[in-house]
Design a protein around this motif. Structure first.
Motif: not given
Length: 76
Positions: A57-62, A70-76
């Motif tokens: 799933q990580s490689r597919k960007g799910i 997944i980098p870039g999807t984490q809430k800050t």
């Protein structure tokens, strides 16, 4: 996400699954050695399936709301 990330994730899932499965077997009244051996087997299977599916799933960007890995999807 390097190898250490996935190994750490595998061992966390393995430990949690092992404790839960072993506890369930012991609460059912099974003897300790069979509970531990069966728990070891099923924890290994569970951790392998979980880690392999997360890598896929990580490689597919799910995105996984629970894992949030997944980098870039984490809430800050």
């Amino acid at each position: 996400m390097g190898l250490m990330f996935w190994l750490r994730r595998f061992f966390v899932v393995f430990c949690i699954a092992f404790v839960v499965i072993a506890s369930a077997h012991l609460l059912r009244g099974h003897d300790v050695m069979s509970s531990l051996s069966e728990s070891l087997l099923w924890a290994m299977i569970s951790a392998n399936i979980f880690t392999a599916s997360r890598i896929h799933q990580s490689r597919k960007g799910i995105h996984c709301a629970l894992c949030n890995d997944i980098p870039g999807t984490q809430k800050t």
